[in-house]
Design an enzyme around this catalytic site. Sequence first.
Site, mmCIF file in Angstrom:
data_model
loop_
_atom_site.group_PDB
_atom_site.id
_atom_site.type_symbol
_atom_site.label_atom_id
_atom_site.label_comp_id
_atom_site.label_asym_id
_atom_site.label_seq_id
_atom_site.Cartn_x
_atom_site.Cartn_y
_atom_site.Cartn_z
ATOM 1 N N THR A 181 33.301 28.445 16.534
ATOM 2 C CA THR A 181 33.768 27.134 16.990
ATOM 3 C C THR A 181 34.333 27.202 18.406
ATOM 4 O OG1 THR A 181 36.031 27.460 16.162
ATOM 5 C CG2 THR A 181 34.403 26.498 14.640
ATOM 6 N N ASN A 203 33.532 17.490 22.167
ATOM 7 C CA ASN A 203 32.830 18.173 21.075
ATOM 8 C C ASN A 203 32.792 19.683 21.295
ATOM 9 O OD1 ASN A 203 32.053 15.784 19.724
ATOM 10 N ND2 ASN A 203 30.355 15.498 21.143
ATOM 11 N N HIS A 204 32.704 20.424 20.213
ATOM 12 C CA HIS A 204 32.342 21.835 20.259
ATOM 13 C C HIS A 204 30.990 21.940 19.571
ATOM 14 C CE1 HIS A 204 36.629 23.673 20.760
ATOM 15 N NE2 HIS A 204 36.516 22.502 21.388
ATOM 16 N N THR A 205 30.091 22.692 20.150
ATOM 17 C CA THR A 205 28.751 22.753 19.587
ATOM 18 C C THR A 205 28.758 23.281 18.152
ATOM 19 O OG1 THR A 205 26.516 23.582 19.893
ATOM 20 C CG2 THR A 205 28.314 25.058 20.543
ATOM 21 N N LEU A 206 27.892 22.713 17.339
ATOM 22 C CA LEU A 206 27.716 23.181 15.964
ATOM 23 C C LEU A 206 26.538 24.139 15.851
ATOM 24 C CD1 LEU A 206 28.378 19.878 13.981
ATOM 25 C CD2 LEU A 206 29.988 21.679 14.631
#
Length: 208
Positions: free
Chosen positions: A88, A80-83
């Site tokens: 991004t 995941n990449h943090t939202l």
Amino acid sequence: MMNKIYPRKGDTQTVYLNAVVKDPSIEIGDYTIYNDFASDPRQFEQNNVLYHYPINHERLIIGKFCSIACGTKFLFNCANHTLKSLSTYTLPLFYEDWELDKANVASAWDNKGDIVIGNDVWIGYEAVIMAGVHIGDGAIIGTRAAVTKDVPPYTIVGGVPAKEIRKRFNSDMIEQMQVLKWWDWPVDKIRELLPYLKDGRWDKLQAV
């Protein structure tokens, strides 16, 4: 723990998973199988459990008597990449270049928790199970489904993202099957009642 790797003589494409998985953060129930006709199924940890790094202390838990098809992937939190960020880009991951605190590297992604698969679950060809997803007992995951949300027991899902197609049984029978928990029976009892299990003779199992 299973005492042998291959359930069938002469078939090296199918393995009992808990006979080949060594990572203590991966828990596999007895009789759960993985089939792989493209790669060595003994390499399940390396090829199918992805972005599973020690920094998150996350687990993959799979119950008993599950059937996992070739190419199934379990994608953990580091994918995941943090939202929460305006970008991004995983800046905290490259803390050296950006002079950031190494202790905050995990802020580069959103941590959604363990992946938990129930008992007697069938996962179809090349399905993808995302971090934090829980799949209930008796569920079926369709071919190439991308499972981003929890799947209730005895539910068939498919698609991208995976959505409910239908329940396998009515609500009363689902409730009774969850009480029955046949996968926890002694092996001798399973063998004795196997004809009723495989032929769907619920009337016979109710009397057990």
